[in-house]
Design a protein around this motif. Structure first.
Motif, short mmCIF file in Angstrom:
data_model
loop_
_atom_site.label_atom_id
_atom_site.label_comp_id
_atom_site.label_asym_id
_atom_site.label_seq_id
_atom_site.Cartn_x
_atom_site.Cartn_y
_atom_site.Cartn_z
N CYS A 51 -8.11 2.99 -2.62
CA CYS A 51 -8.89 2.65 -1.41
C CYS A 51 -10.20 3.42 -1.36
CB CYS A 51 -8.07 2.95 -0.16
SG CYS A 51 -6.66 1.85 0.04
N ARG A 76 -3.80 4.74 -1.46
CA ARG A 76 -4.65 5.55 -0.58
C ARG A 76 -4.27 7.02 -0.73
NH1 ARG A 76 -7.56 3.58 3.55
NH2 ARG A 76 -6.30 1.69 3.73
N THR A 117 -8.58 -2.29 6.71
CA THR A 117 -9.26 -2.52 5.45
C THR A 117 -9.00 -1.34 4.53
OG1 THR A 117 -11.30 -1.40 6.09
CG2 THR A 117 -11.11 -3.73 6.69
N ASP A 118 -9.42 -1.45 3.27
CA ASP A 118 -9.23 -0.30 2.38
C ASP A 118 -10.15 0.85 2.78
OD1 ASP A 118 -11.64 -1.40 1.41
OD2 ASP A 118 -11.25 -0.63 -0.61
N GLU A 140 0.84 -1.20 0.00
CA GLU A 140 0.00 0.00 0.00
C GLU A 140 0.87 1.25 0.00
OE1 GLU A 140 -2.77 2.22 3.27
OE2 GLU A 140 -3.42 0.20 2.73
N ARG A 179 -2.76 -1.55 -3.14
CA ARG A 179 -3.60 -0.48 -2.60
C ARG A 179 -2.94 0.87 -2.80
NH1 ARG A 179 -5.63 -2.14 3.44
NH2 ARG A 179 -7.06 -3.84 2.90
N TYR A 209 -10.40 1.88 5.77
CA TYR A 209 -9.74 2.43 6.95
C TYR A 209 -10.40 1.99 8.25
CZ TYR A 209 -6.12 5.54 8.74
OH TYR A 209 -4.98 6.02 9.32
#
Length: 265
Positions: free
Chosen positions: A85, A61, A230-231, A23, A59, A233
């Motif tokens: 995300c 973010r 998790t994606d 990520e 991922r 948050y």
């Protein structure tokens, strides 16, 4: 504002992916205006698409984005690319137009509301977190109540609450109708209680469902458990398992919800 070139961003992202990171977070001040200062203008949406397409990235973010900086193109890019995300931190600061004008914010309550409606139409499972400043000069009980009701309506997955702190040599410090410390404390506590209730409701929506978690470290709450995000948050605590190491993505079933996250199998 000063933007790094897309080439440098992509180069660093490729290096991190090569080192095994799953990520990456893009961050900055006024992130939504990224690229407007470059010789060849490029948008945050364009940069997101380029980074998300890098092989091996699981991922991507993005950090805080002001509401007036979220363009239709940005919404479309996030919605269409599942590497990005499903979580946005969009500071509201207040839910009352008079206070927003006093803060010199560039959006109104109705514009923020419309943005959230647009985002949730495009991504129904999107997590939205926000910042709220409590006790800004001129905030009456009625204007705070409007902020409280606005936050309840928005159903944020988390509210970061900041009591206004008077600072010398700032315009806000010279404004009339400063709010007392006792009033700021009482309003902060009310809003934090709402944040916990909203977070619990959001987390409960995952109970019984499978969630993908990026493992980060040992759980601080449960022995023999590890924790991660998790994606969207949400922090998840799950039993340590053979073959799964930190930095890996695992799929688990959410069993219990609290205001602070999920416990999984």
């Amino acid at each position: 504002s000063r933007s790094r070139s897309p080439e440098r961003v992509l180069q660093e992202a490729q290096m991190l992916i090569g080192e095994g990171f799953k990520e990456i977070v893009l961050t900055g001040v006024h992130l939504g205006t990224y690229g407007s200062d470059l010789e060849e203008a490029v948008s945050l949406a364009t940069l997101l698409r380029s980074v998300a397409d890098l092989p091996g990235l699981m991922r991507l973010r993005i950090s805080s984005v002001d509401p007036h900086e979220i363009t239709r193109e940005l919404v479309e890019v996030i919605a269409e690319n599942h590497v990005i995300c499903r979580h946005l931190h969009i500071p509201a600061q207040a839910g009352d137009d008079e206070i927003l004008r006093a803060m010199r914010r560039r959006n109104s309550v109705s514009e923020y509301r419309q943005l959230v409606e647009t985002l949730r139409r495009a991504m129904p499972n999107l997590a939205i977190t926000t910042d709220i400043i409590v006790g800004f000069p001129g905030e009456t009980e009625a204007s705070f109540d409007r902020t409280y009701e606005f936050c309840a309506e928005m159903a944020f997955s988390k509210i970061h609450v900041f009591p206004y702190s008077r600072r010398a040599r700032t315009r806000a410090a010279t404004l009339p109708n400063q709010v007392s410390s006792d009033e700021k404390l009482e309003r902060t506590q009310r809003l934090l209680a709402l944040s916990e209730a909203s977070a619990l409701a959001y987390h409960q929506s995952f109970v019984g469902s499978e969630v993908e978690v990026l493992l980060e470290g040992a759980s601080e709450l449960y022995p023999d458990h590890v924790q991660g995000l998790t994606d969207t948050y949400v922090r998840v605590h799950t039993p340590a398992r053979d073959g799964a190491s930190l930095g890996e993505l695992v799929t688990v079933t959410a069993l219990e919800a609290t205001a602070h996250g999920l416990k999984a199998d």
